[in-house]
Design an enzyme around this catalytic site. Sequence first.
Site, mmCIF file in Angstrom:
data_model
loop_
_atom_site.group_PDB
_atom_site.id
_atom_site.type_symbol
_atom_site.label_atom_id
_atom_site.label_comp_id
_atom_site.label_asym_id
_atom_site.label_seq_id
_atom_site.Cartn_x
_atom_site.Cartn_y
_atom_site.Cartn_z
ATOM 1 N N GLU A 153 -31.646 -10.523 21.303
ATOM 2 C CA GLU A 153 -30.753 -10.053 20.251
ATOM 3 C C GLU A 153 -31.521 -10.008 18.928
ATOM 4 O OE1 GLU A 153 -26.279 -11.229 18.706
ATOM 5 O OE2 GLU A 153 -27.658 -12.848 19.221
ATOM 6 N N LYS B 152 -21.573 -5.286 21.494
ATOM 7 C CA LYS B 152 -21.074 -6.656 21.626
ATOM 8 C C LYS B 152 -19.578 -6.738 21.326
ATOM 9 C CE LYS B 152 -22.377 -11.317 19.993
ATOM 10 N NZ LYS B 152 -23.222 -12.000 18.977
ATOM 11 N N CYS C 203 -25.517 -12.660 23.782
ATOM 12 C CA CYS C 203 -25.395 -13.971 23.133
ATOM 13 C C CYS C 203 -24.009 -14.619 23.288
ATOM 14 C CB CYS C 203 -25.785 -13.853 21.664
ATOM 15 S SG CYS C 203 -26.142 -15.438 20.839
#
Length: 291
Positions: free
Chosen positions: A50, A125, A167
């Site tokens: 990321e 995301k 993440c």
Amino acid sequence: MAISSSSWELPLVAVCQVTSTPDKQENFKTCAELVREAARLGACLAFLPEAFDFIARDPAETLRLSEPLGGNLLGEYTQLARECGLWLSLGGFHERGQDWEQTQKIYNCHVLLNNKGSVVATYRKTHLCDVEIPGQGPMRESNSTNPGPSLESPVSTPAGKIGLAICYDMRFPELSLALAQAGAEILTYPSAFGSVTGPAHWEVLLRARAIETQCYVVAAAQCGRHHEKRASYGHSMVVDPWGTVVARCPEGPGLCLARIDLNYLRQLRQHLPVFQHRRPDLYGSLGHPLS
């Protein structure tokens, strides 16, 4: 550097660990060196963490440094993929989307390139990290970032079918279950974990996602101090479907290697057929299959 299997016939993946700064060209130089090293070692796919493009000091700098997918930086990565002849998982690109003019916010976009440099998948995301962890400082990802609208169906690659995540998504097992039910064999969690949550949660969450989905989990991570305001935990790793950590990066920038054994994955799923034993009649379907 660790290699998880002695069988050279299995696909080899490389997991890259970097310390991004606000300097985009210096970050590209670092990532490109690792990708070229991965190609030299025979990897078919390299994973970057990321914020591989940059980690800014504040939301205003994040927005200023962001680019569209058709911008110069991603163009450099498409050329790199072609040059090296391997697939790239670009684990969290600060993307100015089509709604940039209206929202003045970006997307945290996981981009998958094939070995010809073509974009074969993008995942934005969906779970934004708005948290306050004592000792780690507050994070408000939503100050500069829009949540993605949907999951991306798993993508066939030379290493197996890959499910894309980023993440903070690892804290939501519904997402990993949905990807597994849609056919994923490898789950990816490119990350920039903090120095407090990292030691407590990083490895145990990755191993849990691998065990419950019977997938390989690949987690490329940011490490070290990015600037005066932020540092990351590191500990990039690959976990097999049994939950064993089969490769792990040492401290500092670098890479680790692992071989993906899909026969082992299939045998494990046959011996321990948890997806056949689920009882959605009792507790609903966690992670609805993707359409």
